[in-house]
Design a protein around this motif. Structure first.
Motif, PDB file in Angstrom:
ATOM      1  N   LEU A 144       0.828  -1.207   0.000  1.00  0.00           N
ATOM      2  CA  LEU A 144       0.000   0.000   0.000  1.00  0.00           C
ATOM      3  C   LEU A 144       0.862   1.257   0.000  1.00  0.00           C
ATOM      4  O   LEU A 144       0.641   2.191  -0.788  1.00  0.00           O
ATOM      5  CB  LEU A 144      -0.926  -0.011   1.218  1.00  0.00           C
ATOM      6  CG  LEU A 144      -1.828   1.208   1.412  1.00  0.00           C
ATOM      7  CD1 LEU A 144      -2.885   1.276   0.326  1.00  0.00           C
ATOM      8  CD2 LEU A 144      -2.483   1.185   2.797  1.00  0.00           C
ATOM      9  N   HIS A 145       1.852   1.288   0.883  1.00  0.00           N
ATOM     10  CA  HIS A 145       2.693   2.481   1.002  1.00  0.00           C
ATOM     11  C   HIS A 145       3.568   2.671  -0.231  1.00  0.00           C
ATOM     12  O   HIS A 145       3.860   3.801  -0.624  1.00  0.00           O
ATOM     13  CB  HIS A 145       3.554   2.374   2.258  1.00  0.00           C
ATOM     14  CG  HIS A 145       2.768   2.450   3.528  1.00  0.00           C
ATOM     15  ND1 HIS A 145       3.209   1.939   4.732  1.00  0.00           N
ATOM     16  CD2 HIS A 145       1.532   2.973   3.781  1.00  0.00           C
ATOM     17  CE1 HIS A 145       2.304   2.143   5.662  1.00  0.00           C
ATOM     18  NE2 HIS A 145       1.279   2.770   5.108  1.00  0.00           N
ATOM     19  N   ARG A 148       1.409   4.107  -2.999  1.00  0.00           N
ATOM     20  CA  ARG A 148       1.087   5.494  -2.634  1.00  0.00           C
ATOM     21  C   ARG A 148       2.296   6.395  -2.879  1.00  0.00           C
ATOM     22  O   ARG A 148       2.158   7.509  -3.395  1.00  0.00           O
ATOM     23  CB  ARG A 148       0.664   5.556  -1.166  1.00  0.00           C
ATOM     24  CG  ARG A 148       0.216   6.941  -0.708  1.00  0.00           C
ATOM     25  CD  ARG A 148      -0.140   6.920   0.757  1.00  0.00           C
ATOM     26  NE  ARG A 148      -1.304   6.088   1.029  1.00  0.00           N
ATOM     27  CZ  ARG A 148      -1.685   5.721   2.244  1.00  0.00           C
ATOM     28  NH1 ARG A 148      -0.968   6.084   3.293  1.00  0.00           N
ATOM     29  NH2 ARG A 148      -2.764   4.980   2.407  1.00  0.00           N
ATOM     30  N   LYS A 199       2.570   7.218  -6.382  1.00  0.00           N
ATOM     31  CA  LYS A 199       1.382   7.913  -6.871  1.00  0.00           C
ATOM     32  C   LYS A 199       0.747   7.158  -8.045  1.00  0.00           C
ATOM     33  O   LYS A 199       0.329   7.757  -9.045  1.00  0.00           O
ATOM     34  CB  LYS A 199       1.718   9.358  -7.275  1.00  0.00           C
ATOM     35  CG  LYS A 199       2.255  10.192  -6.116  1.00  0.00           C
ATOM     36  CD  LYS A 199       2.582  11.611  -6.547  1.00  0.00           C
ATOM     37  CE  LYS A 199       3.127  12.409  -5.365  1.00  0.00           C
ATOM     38  NZ  LYS A 199       3.494  13.802  -5.755  1.00  0.00           N
ATOM     39  N   ARG A 242      -6.770   0.306  -7.889  1.00  0.00           N
ATOM     40  CA  ARG A 242      -6.586   1.708  -8.284  1.00  0.00           C
ATOM     41  C   ARG A 242      -6.864   1.928  -9.769  1.00  0.00           C
ATOM     42  O   ARG A 242      -6.784   3.046 -10.243  1.00  0.00           O
ATOM     43  CB  ARG A 242      -5.145   2.146  -7.981  1.00  0.00           C
ATOM     44  CG  ARG A 242      -4.852   2.364  -6.506  1.00  0.00           C
ATOM     45  CD  ARG A 242      -3.357   2.578  -6.270  1.00  0.00           C
ATOM     46  NE  ARG A 242      -3.103   2.955  -4.880  1.00  0.00           N
ATOM     47  CZ  ARG A 242      -2.715   4.159  -4.479  1.00  0.00           C
ATOM     48  NH1 ARG A 242      -2.515   5.111  -5.376  1.00  0.00           N
ATOM     49  NH2 ARG A 242      -2.518   4.424  -3.217  1.00  0.00           N
ATOM     50  N   SER A 268       7.871   1.808   5.148  1.00  0.00           N
ATOM     51  CA  SER A 268       6.515   1.442   5.534  1.00  0.00           C
ATOM     52  C   SER A 268       6.456   1.261   7.039  1.00  0.00           C
ATOM     53  O   SER A 268       7.157   0.424   7.604  1.00  0.00           O
ATOM     54  CB  SER A 268       6.100   0.144   4.834  1.00  0.00           C
ATOM     55  OG  SER A 268       4.802  -0.252   5.237  1.00  0.00           O
ATOM     56  N   ASP A 285      -4.033   3.374   8.051  1.00  0.00           N
ATOM     57  CA  ASP A 285      -3.721   2.613   6.845  1.00  0.00           C
ATOM     58  C   ASP A 285      -4.063   1.142   7.014  1.00  0.00           C
ATOM     59  O   ASP A 285      -4.514   0.482   6.072  1.00  0.00           O
ATOM     60  CB  ASP A 285      -2.250   2.776   6.481  1.00  0.00           C
ATOM     61  CG  ASP A 285      -1.933   4.162   5.955  1.00  0.00           C
ATOM     62  OD1 ASP A 285      -2.887   4.891   5.605  1.00  0.00           O
ATOM     63  OD2 ASP A 285      -0.751   4.529   5.896  1.00  0.00           O
TER      64      ASP A 285
END
Length: 319
Positions: free
Chosen positions: A134-135, A138, A141, A168, A267, A273
């Protein structure tokens, strides 16, 4: 309580079963009766004590904490002073200390409620690998329409990354050993068998590359990035002294020379989160792929399997 301990750094042979006293939760802590704990590559690094750089924190000659394991899912046994929102009997998941044991302590803010539709094994598979994926996305982007390649897609972090990227709206290419129907079942657009194809020598270009393996040079990876693409190095493998740090430094130097971005990210667990990740899993948007399970007494076998580098999905220990 039953636990598996190590009194020195080394191979899985240094692990041994032991009976330890059950810890008491301090301020802000929760005592969890562990039902399942997943194995991460970080556990292998702390078992072996390599790269040596990590011993600055883990202990120079022997591990300060003799029990490995971070991820857990289980039932709250007791709470320490100042803990609110969690009580005995709650089913939770998150990260704690020394989770390859019957009981483990965890910070209350590193735990969230376990969804009823996840098994304890699935819940334990989520925290570290899921948050790392996830991180990373992110940090890069990653957005709808981006072409994302995940090197090492069948492992723990990779199997979450491909699903989160698809959520996403990205176009996802998975690199793994074999034609993996399991990855296709969770929405991967293309699967590359690294044994027969070298994606760094093909014409395709990617907006994001998450590299969980470290089997290609940063220069080779940057060649197959788009002009504004981002490389996310996430391989803990490397030299005995500094691990993958020299490779990351070389990549950072290479990055401006080839006009690509190499993003190094950290992370760290946080409840917001983790709750986001759990909500996606509860809704079925992300499925924790549990490859193998081992009983607590076979933690050494579980770590050996992960350390060999060919685990598919998450490896989970049950108590």
């Amino acid at each position: 309580m039953r636990a598996v301990v190590q009194d020195r750094y080394g191979t899985p042979d240094v692990l041994a079963p032991a009976d330890l006293g059950t810890p008491a939760p301090g301020a802000g802590q929760v005592l969890v009766r562990v039902r399942a704990a997943s194995v991460n590559y970080a556990d292998w690094l702390f078992l072996t004590g390599t790269p040596y750089l990590l011993r600055l924190a883990a202990g120079p000659r022997r591990p300060k904490n003799p029990v490995r394991g971070t991820d857990l899912a289980g039932v709250v046994e007791a709470v320490g002073p100042g803990v609110t929102g969690v009580r005995a009997g709650d089913e939770v998941l998150g990260q704690g200390e020394g989770t390859f044991a019957e009981y483990a302590l965890a910070r209350a803010d590193h735990l969230v409620a376990k969804p009823a539709n996840l098994t304890f094994e699935q819940a334990a598979a989520l925290p570290m690998a899921g948050l790392t994926a996830l991180h990373g996305l992110r940090a890069a982007k990653a957005a709808a329409g981006d072409r994302v390649l995940v090197n090492g897609a069948a492992g723990g972090v990779g199997s979450f990354a491909v699903q989160l990227a698809r959520h996403r709206g990205c176009v996802v290419t998975a690199v793994c050993g074999g034609s993996d129907e399991l990855l296709r079942s969770v929405g991967v657009d293309d699967v590359i068998d690294y044994r027969t194809r070298d994606f760094t020598r093909e014409d395709a270009r990617y907006d994001v590359i998450l590299d969980n393996v470290g089997n290609h040079s940063p220069t080779a990876l940057c060649r197959v990035l788009t002009r504004r693409g981002t490389l996310l190095p996430n391989s803990g493998r490397g030299g005995r002294w500094l691990g993958s740090l020299p490779r990351i430094v070389r990549g950072a130097v290479t990055s401006p020379l080839v006009g690509r971005r190499i993003k190094v990210y950290v992370s760290t667990p946080n409840p917001a989160d983790l709750a986001e990740l759990v909500a996606l899993a509860e809704a079925g948007a992300v499925v924790p792929l549990v490859g193998r399970t081992y009983p607590l007494e076979r933690v050494a076998d579980a770590l050996a399997h992960v350390g060999a580098g060919h685990a598919r999905g998450k490896v989970v220990v049950t108590t």
